[in-house]
Write a protein that holds these residues in place. Structure first.
Motif, PDB file in Angstrom:
ATOM      1  N   ARG A  13       0.808  -1.116  -0.154  1.00 40.80           N
ATOM      2  CA  ARG A  13      -0.136   0.023   0.009  1.00 40.80           C
ATOM      3  C   ARG A  13       0.758   1.084   0.112  1.00 40.80           C
ATOM      4  NH1 ARG A  13      -6.081   0.161   2.546  1.00 40.80           N
ATOM      5  NH2 ARG A  13      -6.688  -1.549   1.103  1.00 40.80           N
ATOM      6  N   LEU A  14       1.995   1.143   0.662  1.00 40.70           N
ATOM      7  CA  LEU A  14       2.854   2.471   0.546  1.00 40.70           C
ATOM      8  C   LEU A  14       3.551   2.559  -0.775  1.00 40.70           C
ATOM      9  CD1 LEU A  14       4.821   1.706   4.024  1.00 40.70           C
ATOM     10  CD2 LEU A  14       3.367   3.857   3.284  1.00 40.70           C
ATOM     11  N   ASP A  15       3.708   1.369  -1.148  1.00 44.95           N
ATOM     12  CA  ASP A  15       4.250   1.598  -2.822  1.00 44.95           C
ATOM     13  C   ASP A  15       3.149   2.067  -3.802  1.00 44.95           C
ATOM     14  OD1 ASP A  15       6.163   0.892  -4.986  1.00 44.95           O
ATOM     15  OD2 ASP A  15       4.394  -0.550  -5.413  1.00 44.95           O
ATOM     16  N   ALA A  16       1.999   1.773  -3.556  1.00 45.52           N
ATOM     17  CA  ALA A  16       0.767   2.402  -4.224  1.00 45.52           C
ATOM     18  C   ALA A  16       0.898   3.867  -4.186  1.00 45.52           C
ATOM     19  CB  ALA A  16      -0.534   1.543  -3.993  1.00 45.52           C
ATOM     20  N   LEU A  17       0.838   4.316  -2.846  1.00 50.55           N
ATOM     21  CA  LEU A  17       0.687   5.907  -2.865  1.00 50.55           C
ATOM     22  C   LEU A  17       1.855   6.443  -3.233  1.00 50.55           C
ATOM     23  CD1 LEU A  17      -0.473   5.887   1.035  1.00 50.55           C
ATOM     24  CD2 LEU A  17      -1.887   5.940  -0.912  1.00 50.55           C
ATOM     25  N   ASP A  18       3.139   5.951  -3.360  1.00 49.27           N
ATOM     26  CA  ASP A  18       4.227   6.523  -3.850  1.00 49.27           C
ATOM     27  C   ASP A  18       4.047   6.547  -5.263  1.00 49.27           C
ATOM     28  OD1 ASP A  18       5.392   6.653  -1.318  1.00 49.27           O
ATOM     29  OD2 ASP A  18       6.623   5.009  -1.383  1.00 49.27           O
ATOM     30  N   PHE A  19       3.633   5.624  -5.763  1.00 50.43           N
ATOM     31  CA  PHE A  19       3.454   5.577  -7.437  1.00 50.43           C
ATOM     32  C   PHE A  19       2.258   6.482  -7.664  1.00 50.43           C
ATOM     33  CE2 PHE A  19       1.773   4.185 -11.577  1.00 50.43           C
ATOM     34  CZ  PHE A  19       2.877   3.876 -12.005  1.00 50.43           C
ATOM     35  N   LEU A  20       1.328   6.615  -7.024  1.00 45.81           N
ATOM     36  CA  LEU A  20       0.236   7.751  -7.432  1.00 45.81           C
ATOM     37  C   LEU A  20       0.790   9.041  -7.309  1.00 45.81           C
ATOM     38  CD1 LEU A  20      -2.615   8.470  -7.577  1.00 45.81           C
ATOM     39  CD2 LEU A  20      -3.168   8.190  -5.416  1.00 45.81           C
ATOM     40  N   ASP A  21       1.529   9.119  -6.173  1.00 42.31           N
ATOM     41  CA  ASP A  21       2.241  10.620  -6.098  1.00 42.31           C
ATOM     42  C   ASP A  21       3.051  11.060  -7.356  1.00 42.31           C
ATOM     43  OD1 ASP A  21       1.077  11.398  -3.924  1.00 42.31           O
ATOM     44  OD2 ASP A  21       2.238  10.637  -2.515  1.00 42.31           O
ATOM     45  N   GLU A  22       3.892  10.025  -7.713  1.00 41.72           N
ATOM     46  CA  GLU A  22       4.921  10.219  -8.758  1.00 41.72           C
ATOM     47  C   GLU A  22       4.225  10.603 -10.121  1.00 41.72           C
ATOM     48  OE1 GLU A  22       6.735   9.457 -12.438  1.00 41.72           O
ATOM     49  OE2 GLU A  22       5.451   7.674 -11.635  1.00 41.72           O
ATOM     50  N   VAL A  23       2.807   9.785 -10.519  1.00 48.27           N
ATOM     51  CA  VAL A  23       1.969  10.058 -11.445  1.00 48.27           C
ATOM     52  C   VAL A  23       1.463  11.309 -11.573  1.00 48.27           C
ATOM     53  CG1 VAL A  23      -0.143   9.304 -12.773  1.00 48.27           C
ATOM     54  CG2 VAL A  23       1.594   7.532 -12.025  1.00 48.27           C
ATOM     55  N   LEU A  24       1.057  11.826 -10.363  1.00 44.72           N
ATOM     56  CA  LEU A  24       0.408  13.032 -10.095  1.00 44.72           C
ATOM     57  C   LEU A  24       1.253  14.338 -10.665  1.00 44.72           C
ATOM     58  CD1 LEU A  24      -1.678  12.636  -7.035  1.00 44.72           C
ATOM     59  CD2 LEU A  24      -2.770  13.132  -9.239  1.00 44.72           C
ATOM     60  N   TYR A  25       2.502  14.237 -10.431  1.00 44.85           N
ATOM     61  CA  TYR A  25       3.483  15.053 -10.922  1.00 44.85           C
ATOM     62  C   TYR A  25       4.179  15.169 -12.122  1.00 44.85           C
ATOM     63  CZ  TYR A  25       2.616  17.034  -6.198  1.00 44.85           C
ATOM     64  OH  TYR A  25       2.145  17.516  -5.014  1.00 44.85           O
ATOM     65  N   ARG A  26       3.675  14.299 -12.910  1.00 45.61           N
ATOM     66  CA  ARG A  26       4.029  14.431 -14.217  1.00 45.61           C
ATOM     67  C   ARG A  26       3.840  15.522 -15.055  1.00 45.61           C
ATOM     68  NH1 ARG A  26       3.578   7.848 -16.180  1.00 45.61           N
ATOM     69  NH2 ARG A  26       4.657   7.107 -14.323  1.00 45.61           N
ATOM     70  N   PRO A  27       4.458  15.953 -15.878  1.00 43.92           N
ATOM     71  CA  PRO A  27       4.026  16.961 -16.893  1.00 43.92           C
ATOM     72  C   PRO A  27       2.762  17.198 -17.379  1.00 43.92           C
ATOM     73  CG  PRO A  27       6.287  16.874 -17.155  1.00 43.92           C
ATOM     74  CD  PRO A  27       5.912  15.580 -16.328  1.00 43.92           C
ATOM     75  N   GLU A  28       2.417  16.109 -18.085  1.00 44.73           N
ATOM     76  CA  GLU A  28       1.165  15.994 -18.692  1.00 44.73           C
ATOM     77  C   GLU A  28       0.263  15.896 -17.688  1.00 44.73           C
ATOM     78  OE1 GLU A  28       2.521  11.676 -18.468  1.00 44.73           O
ATOM     79  OE2 GLU A  28       3.210  13.428 -18.547  1.00 44.73           O
TER      80      GLU A  28
END
Length: 279
Positions: free
Chosen positions: A218-233
């Protein structure tokens, strides 16, 4: 793109930049004067036509992309009490203010508090139908930019790249909001399908990470969600000028804020905020 299509497929920052007419409306100085006079008097008269245009655009943009920006809507020179009364009346057919903190405030003025503006606000959803922001004074250094992200587009990327993460995000998560306005404990999926078929979202990184001991998956899922949110597109930056209104439908759009360094006195950043229940 039609409004229905945008709602179904989500949007990118590139699309929003290419089609501002879908989500942004500029009010003329004369229409602003008429809107102000009628909203202050709490009855529609000479500003009826301008009001119909603004109201219709707000509703269509919220349905199409989940947020709306109305530029030059109100004069920031008015008092906070005058602005809140006029805005409450003008937006009455869209939504009504609800308590947004433990003090029961319906409207608050957001300011830098002991330098906290220098810290960015991560992407999140407020615990209300609509977030309403009226810029009274932008940050002097050009910071404090609102960042927006489409829940549908975020889900599409995660489904393509990490379906295992999407499976977890569709499960129930606990958000501990103890001491805040509204529900103290919220149990909800982070991404889900709403009754109208659109992708819904509910996310607050701090309250979900502090709610309980999370396992590594679950921590990995939250980390990946945060990474996606900050992509330029994904992360669309919107700079508000004094008098500009921004409304966000929390069930479809996540939002955050870039850091800023404030100036003391009349140039200090100020934003009038309300939480609203949608009509």
């Amino acid at each position: 793109m039609t409004g229905a299509t945008i709602g179904d497929v989500g949007w990118t920052s590139e699309y929003l930049e290419s089609a501002p007419g879908v989500w942004s409306l500029s009010v003329s100085d004369e229409d602003r004067r008429l809107l102000w006079a009628d909203a202050s008097a709490q009855r529609w008269d000479a500003g009826t036509a301008a009001y119909a245009t603004v109201r219709g655009f707000i509703k269509s943009s919220l349905d199409a992309v989940g947020f709306v920006n109305v530029r030059n809507l109100m004069s920031p020179a008015a008092s906070d009490a005058e602005l809140t009364a006029a805005l409450t009346y003008l937006l009455a057919e869209v939504g009504g203010p609800i308590e947004q903190n433990a003090r029961g405030d319906l409207w608050t003025v957001l300011r830098d508090r002991d330098g906290d503006g220098a810290t960015a606000l991560g992407f999140h959803c407020d615990t209300c139908d609509l977030l309403c922001l009226l810029c009274l004074q932008p940050a002097a250094d050009g910071g404090g930019v609102t960042k927006l992200a489409s829940a549908r587009h975020v889900q599409d990327i995660i489904e393509r790249e990490r379906p295992d993460v999407l499976e977890l995000l569709r499960q129930e998560w606990t958000f501990d909001r103890t001491g805040r306005a509204g529900e103290q404990i919220v149990v909800s999926p982070i991404l889900f399908t709403q009754d109208d078929g659109t992708v819904g979202c509910y996310y607050q990184t701090r309250t979900v990470r502090s709610s309980a001991e999370l396992d590594p998956r679950r921590l990995d899922a939250l980390d990946f969600l945060d990474e996606v949110l900050y992509r330029p597109e994904i992360a669309f930056g919107l700079h508000l000028e004094a008098g500009d209104l921004l409304m966000i439908r929390n069930s479809r759009v996540l939002h955050g804020r870039s850091p800023y360094v404030d100036s003391p006195g009349p140039l200090a950043r100020r934003v009038l905020r309300a939480w609203m229940a949608e009509r």
